[in-house]
Write an enzyme that holds these catalytic residues in place. Structure first.
Site, mmCIF file in Angstrom:
data_model
loop_
_atom_site.group_PDB
_atom_site.id
_atom_site.type_symbol
_atom_site.label_atom_id
_atom_site.label_comp_id
_atom_site.label_asym_id
_atom_site.label_seq_id
_atom_site.Cartn_x
_atom_site.Cartn_y
_atom_site.Cartn_z
ATOM 1 C CG PHE A 24 -37.169 -21.473 -35.759
ATOM 2 C CD1 PHE A 24 -37.017 -22.622 -36.529
ATOM 3 C CD2 PHE A 24 -36.634 -21.468 -34.471
ATOM 4 C CE1 PHE A 24 -36.350 -23.728 -36.035
ATOM 5 C CE2 PHE A 24 -35.960 -22.582 -33.969
ATOM 6 C CZ PHE A 24 -35.824 -23.714 -34.756
ATOM 7 C CB ALA A 59 -29.633 -19.717 -36.997
ATOM 8 C CD GLU A 95 -30.172 -18.915 -33.549
ATOM 9 O OE1 GLU A 95 -30.106 -20.141 -33.398
ATOM 10 O OE2 GLU A 95 -30.769 -18.353 -34.483
ATOM 11 C CB THR A 137 -27.439 -18.513 -22.892
ATOM 12 O OG1 THR A 137 -27.046 -19.712 -22.210
ATOM 13 C CG2 THR A 137 -28.952 -18.330 -22.789
#
Ligand code: TGC
Ligand code: FAD
Length: 391
Positions: free
Chosen positions: A133, A246, A367, A369
């Site tokens: 990704f 995710a 993903e 911080t």
């Protein structure tokens, strides 16, 4: 000594029989295949290929994608439980699963054509096709909306130019979901590893997530045909839809790291004798263990409740921000305290502690911080966004 998963409030009693079976299968696999090999993989900085086949066989890659595409079609809670059990082994392992399922298969399932879904998803579920990704760029990490990777429409497809950085699995991936601006708007493309002008050199030298491949993606006049354009994704909402899933997996996964650190610290403190007594007999150590148990228990309840809300499709992204931020934060604190309880032994690879601690530093950053999630929550509270400042 066998792993004892801390579950003080019996949260797992709320899981279905199917979810429990899955938990036990993945837990046993982690004991058998991961724990005996992870320190070598971590020290030598590679992700064991045979794990990919095993993950496919266990049906945990893209496991929430419906069965019609060759996937398991299971609940988000089940996915969370799997993330937790995998990350008890190593964050790099959970990362592999997150990137494959939430960041590569989800965008194809959500934004792709039927043809794309049937072409890619079954092979991705078995691990024969590996995805990555590409959102982050060298100059655009927390602010992906500023990305400069560009797509241009040409006859029969698109030409992509730009560079991505810090991309998990980039070098080993067969396809990359690349986010690029087309006429100023973010769109998604499936780039094939063999496309001319595309390369994915590995980024070396990490002190964290060493058993996970991290790469640059270089795109120089890469032609992507029309049938590898994801028609359903327009704007930042496209990649963020993937990130929600995710980040959700991390909220569960980080609890697995914390449980591993707690288990090790409890056992070590009962065995280690100083001043004629096990160090577990001293109040300072007892307080540390009690604090770990308290925080893990809260994190477990948070993850479980979130899981059921997501399964009922009754959630909003800030819930996920809170759970990701909190659970990684407590896991990192727990890893640091567990390291301290292990004394000098805690810095060696005889114990899993320092590896988990170092891994969690990346998990805290990727993903979104820790602070970006604070700002997302604060925007939700106040209605005021403070990401950008005019100087
Ligand atoms: P903002 O104005 O907030 O939003 C722009 C558009 O996006 C929509 N949106 C979302 N949609 C769904 N879910 C979410 N969580 C969403 N957040 C925003 C929003 O509704 C809007 O839509 P529209 O239609 O109105 O245009 O955008 P902003 O540019 O101000 O963003 C602010 C901020 C800081 C929240 C955001 O950029 C952010 O979250 N930054 C963090 C970046 C990040 O998380 N990167 C992750 C890269 S991937 C990765 O790290 C993988 S690690 C893999 C592994 O496990 O190994
Ligand atoms: P920056 O955005 O430069 O942030 C630096 C510091 O400034 C942080 O403390 C941050 O909180 C703070 N900061 C930034 N903006 C603000 C603000 N407005 N207000 C207050 N503080 C602020 N990306 C992908 O696209 N795909 C992947 O597969 C992927 N895998 C990764 C794997 C690893 C091992 C790592 C470490 C990263 C990965 N990433 C991936 C990238 C990751 O998502 C980014 O590192 C992350 O989003 C942060 O971006 P940055 O590193 O550029 O930090």
């Amino acid at each position: 000594m066998a792993y004892e998963a801390l579950d003080f409030f019996d949260v797992d009693k709320m899981l279905t029989e199917e979810e429990l079976m899955l938990r036990d299968m993945v837990r046993d696999w982690v004991d058998e295949k991961v724990i005996p090999n992870i320190e070598k993989a971590y020290n030598e900085a590679y992700f064991p290929e045979e794990w990919i086949r095993d993950l496919g066989e266990m049906g945990v890659l893209g496991m929430v994608v419906p069965e019609e595409y060759g996937c398991a079609g299971m609940s988000y809670t089940a996915y969370g439980v799997v993330c937790r059990e995998l990350e008890r082994g190593d964050s790099g392992l959970r990362s592999f699963c997150s990137v494959q399922g939430s960041l590569s298969m989800h965008p194809i399932h959500k934004f792709g054509t039927e043809e794309q879904k049937h072409k890619y998803l079954p092979g991705m579920a078995t691990g024969e096709i590996i995805g990555c990704f590409g959102l982050t760029e060298p100059d655009y990490g927390s602010n992906p909306g500023g990305m400069i990777t560009k797509a241009e429409k040409v006859d029969g497809g698109y030409i992509l130019n730009g560079a991505k950085m810090w991309i998990t699995n980039g070098t080993v991936a067969d396809i990359a979901i690349v986010w690029a601006k087309l006429d100023g708007e973010i769109r998604g493309f499936i780039v094939d590893k063999d496309d001319e002008g595309f390369s994915a050199p590995e980024q070396k030298g990490k002190h964290s997530l060493r058993a996970s491949v991290t790469s640059e993606l270089v795109l120089q006049d890469v032609f992507v045909p029309d049938d590898r354009y994801l028609p359903g994704a327009k704007g930042l909402g496209g990649p963020f839809s993937c990130l929600n899933r995710a980040r959700y997996g991390i909220a569960w996964g980080s609890i697995g790291s914390a449980q591993a650190c707690f288990d090790a610290a409890k056992k070590y403190s009962l065995e280690r004798i100083q001043f004629d007594h096990p160090i577990a007999a001293y109040q300072l150590i007892q307080m540390k263990l009690a604090t770990m148990l308290r925080e893990i228990t809260k994190g477990q309840l948070l993850a479980y409740h979130l899981g059921r809300r997501v399964d009922e499709d009754d959630w909003f992204p800030e819930m996920i921000s809170l759970a990701k931020m909190n659970n990684v934060d407590i896991a990192l604190d727990i890893a640091r305290v567990a390291r301290d309880i292990h004394g000098a032994n805690g810095v060696t690879d005889e114990y899993p502690i320092m590896r988990h601690m170092n891994n969690l530093e990346s998990v805290k950053t990727y993903e979104g911080t820790h602070d970006i999630h604070n700002l997302i929550l604060a925007r939700h509270i106040t209605g005021i966004q403070s990401f950008t400042r005019k100087l």
